[in-house]
Design a protein around this motif. Structure first.
Motif, short mmCIF file in Angstrom:
data_model
loop_
_atom_site.label_atom_id
_atom_site.label_comp_id
_atom_site.label_asym_id
_atom_site.label_seq_id
_atom_site.Cartn_x
_atom_site.Cartn_y
_atom_site.Cartn_z
N LEU A 68 0.85 -1.29 0.08
CA LEU A 68 0.00 0.19 -0.01
C LEU A 68 0.93 1.28 0.04
N ALA A 69 1.90 1.17 0.61
CA ALA A 69 2.90 2.31 0.71
C ALA A 69 3.41 2.89 -0.55
N VAL A 81 -2.89 13.10 -2.06
CA VAL A 81 -2.77 12.12 -1.01
C VAL A 81 -4.31 11.05 -1.26
N ASP A 82 -4.26 9.77 -0.73
CA ASP A 82 -5.45 9.09 -1.08
C ASP A 82 -5.70 8.46 0.43
N LEU A 83 -6.90 8.73 0.87
CA LEU A 83 -7.21 8.23 2.01
C LEU A 83 -8.26 6.97 1.91
N SER A 84 -8.62 6.76 1.03
CA SER A 84 -9.57 5.82 0.72
C SER A 84 -8.91 4.37 0.66
N VAL A 85 -7.50 4.14 0.43
CA VAL A 85 -7.15 2.91 0.25
C VAL A 85 -7.52 1.81 1.23
N SER A 86 -7.60 2.03 2.43
CA SER A 86 -7.96 1.17 3.33
C SER A 86 -9.44 0.26 3.04
N SER A 87 -10.35 1.29 2.53
CA SER A 87 -11.57 0.84 1.95
C SER A 87 -11.72 -0.04 0.80
N VAL A 88 -10.64 0.45 -0.19
CA VAL A 88 -10.43 -0.17 -1.37
C VAL A 88 -10.07 -1.66 -0.96
N ASP A 265 -1.78 4.10 8.97
CA ASP A 265 -0.58 3.58 8.99
C ASP A 265 0.27 3.72 7.59
N VAL A 266 -0.65 3.67 6.48
CA VAL A 266 -0.08 3.67 5.42
C VAL A 266 0.63 5.03 4.96
N ILE A 267 0.19 6.09 5.40
CA ILE A 267 0.63 7.47 5.24
C ILE A 267 1.70 7.73 6.11
N ALA A 268 1.63 7.09 7.23
CA ALA A 268 2.57 7.06 8.16
C ALA A 268 3.78 6.54 7.71
N ALA A 269 3.89 5.42 7.22
CA ALA A 269 4.99 4.73 6.61
C ALA A 269 5.54 5.27 5.33
N LEU A 319 5.34 9.74 13.56
CA LEU A 319 5.00 10.39 12.48
C LEU A 319 5.10 12.08 12.57
N LEU A 320 5.14 12.52 13.30
CA LEU A 320 5.32 14.05 13.77
C LEU A 320 6.75 14.56 13.61
N ALA A 321 7.46 13.32 14.10
CA ALA A 321 8.98 13.61 14.18
C ALA A 321 9.36 13.57 12.64
N ALA A 322 8.85 12.51 11.79
CA ALA A 322 9.26 12.43 10.49
C ALA A 322 8.98 13.69 9.52
N ILE A 323 7.71 14.33 9.84
CA ILE A 323 7.32 15.48 9.19
C ILE A 323 8.14 16.55 9.48
#
Length: 384
Positions: A68-69, A81-88, A265-269, A319-323
């Protein structure tokens, strides 16, 4: 443009490109070091963390997130960005499992292909909303996140497909190993290498980076921005459909709630892996390493008996640290490029930033942009 100016511009571009590449390598190397520390420290505290069974579970779980990443990276580098990947994932996983349960005579490859096509269709919906209708990606994919999940619930009607309802040949995909490596991890690796090669070597991949770096300039350069954005969403949806197949084969039991919340999780990765959330930079290799790191952290925290709520807080802090790190690095790269562009010859230059002599244009080479076969009338060969 004179030959001297051409040489100066080419050297500046090559130096800037090497600087950006070096920063990307540092980010990915940092993730590798973090993985080594994670596994070393956790293994020292609890040796069971480094057993084959534990490492195999980490690879299986990270394979789905990494898949997914990789797809999400294609979208993020275009400044979307695609937030719908989990639903797909949930829709394709349940659809594939339902067909296998109700129609056992359907060949497994056909079901897998159907799930990939279903995911690609969902991606096309997102791509048309963002690329053609100009709806902001965050808004469009948030809407389809709920729309696709609603379709999944309506299709399921409260039904759950169990492992006993699906053929053993399909379930074996989630348990089979090749030379000790889980098959699903190998599938994710093949996809990773293929997409990584495409981004680095094909024109379509380079154009995705150009769109994310500066959409307006990409339009002026003749890049078909809308088409590329739609293609990125379609590819992301297709990989999400394949991830749905992997999920069904991995866990066996499938219902309408599959992968709920997995998009975070995917966006964080992706972000932890060094892909700039503002687009234009990053690699799928870094995103896959980010998926492996986050999955490893989750497994390590479970082994160390850390509370589930604390695990969520730790992932959020990462995630915050990475950003923040990504923003700091982006500012430093931009400042370094400005200094290189307006560099004073009297200022000291880091030897690592000096251009490679092999990269310098050769005005005597007819294939080089700086070549001048004959001086222009009234001018010397260097344009003076």
């Amino acid at each position: 443009m004179t030959a001297t100016a051409t040489r100066t511009e080419a050297v500046r571009r090559n130096g800037g490109r090497r600087l950006v590449d070096r920063v990307a390598r540092v980010r990915e190397l940092g993730i590798v070091v973090a993985l080594g520390l994670l596994f070393g420290v956790t293994g020292a505290v609890n040796p069971s963390f480094l057993t084959y069974a534990s490492l195999r579970d980490i690879l299986l779980n990270s394979a789905i997130v990494a898949m997914l990443a990789v797809g999400q990276t294609l979208v993020v580098i275009t400044r979307n960005v695609d937030l719908s990947v989990s639903s797909v994932v949930g829709l394709s996983a349940f659809g594939g499992a339902l067909i296998l349960a109700d129609h056992p005579g359907v060949p497994i490859p056909v079901v897998i292909a159907g799930c990939v096509v279903l995911g690609a269709l969902c991606g096309a919906v997102n791509g048309l909303l963002v690329g053609a209708a100009k709806v902001p990606a965050l808004v469009a994919t948030l809407g389809t996140l709920y729309a696709f999940r609603g379709i999944d619930f309506a299709w399921a009607g409260g039904r759950q497909v169990n492992a006993a309802d699906m053929p053993d040949g399909f379930l074996s995909l989630g348990t089979r190993s090749v030379l000790g490596v889980p098959l699903l991890a190998l599938v994710a690796l093949v996809v990773l290498l293929a997409v990584g090669w495409m981004l680095g070597n094909l024109r379509a991949g380079r154009e995705l980076y150009a769109i994310g770096s500066n959409p307006e300039a990409a339009v002026l350069a003749g890049i078909r921005v809308r088409r590329r954005i739609v293609a990125a969403f379609v590819a992301n949806g297709a990989l999400a459909g394949l991830a749905g197949v992997m999920w069904a084969a991995r866990f066996g039991t499938v219902d309408a709630t599959v992968a709920t919340g997995k998009e975070l999780d995917v966006i964080a990765a992706v972000v932890v892996g060094g892909v700039a959330i503002v687009g234009g930079s990053g690699t799928v290799y870094g995103a896959a390493l980010g998926a492996l790191l986050l999955t490893g952290i989750t497994s390590a925290l479970a082994v160390l008996r850390v509370d589930a709520l604390a695990q969520t807080a730790i992932n959020g802090a990462l995630l915050l640290a990475a950003i923040v790190l990504d923003r700091v690095l982006a500012l430093r790269v931009a400042a370094a490029l400005r200094r290189r562009r307006f560099h004073d010859p009297a200022d000291p230059v880091d030897p690592a930033d000096r251009p490679d002599p092999a990269d310098r244009p050769d005005p005597d080479d007819p294939a080089d942009p700086a070549y001048r076969a004959e001086p222009a009338p009234g001018r010397t060969a260097d344009g003076s």
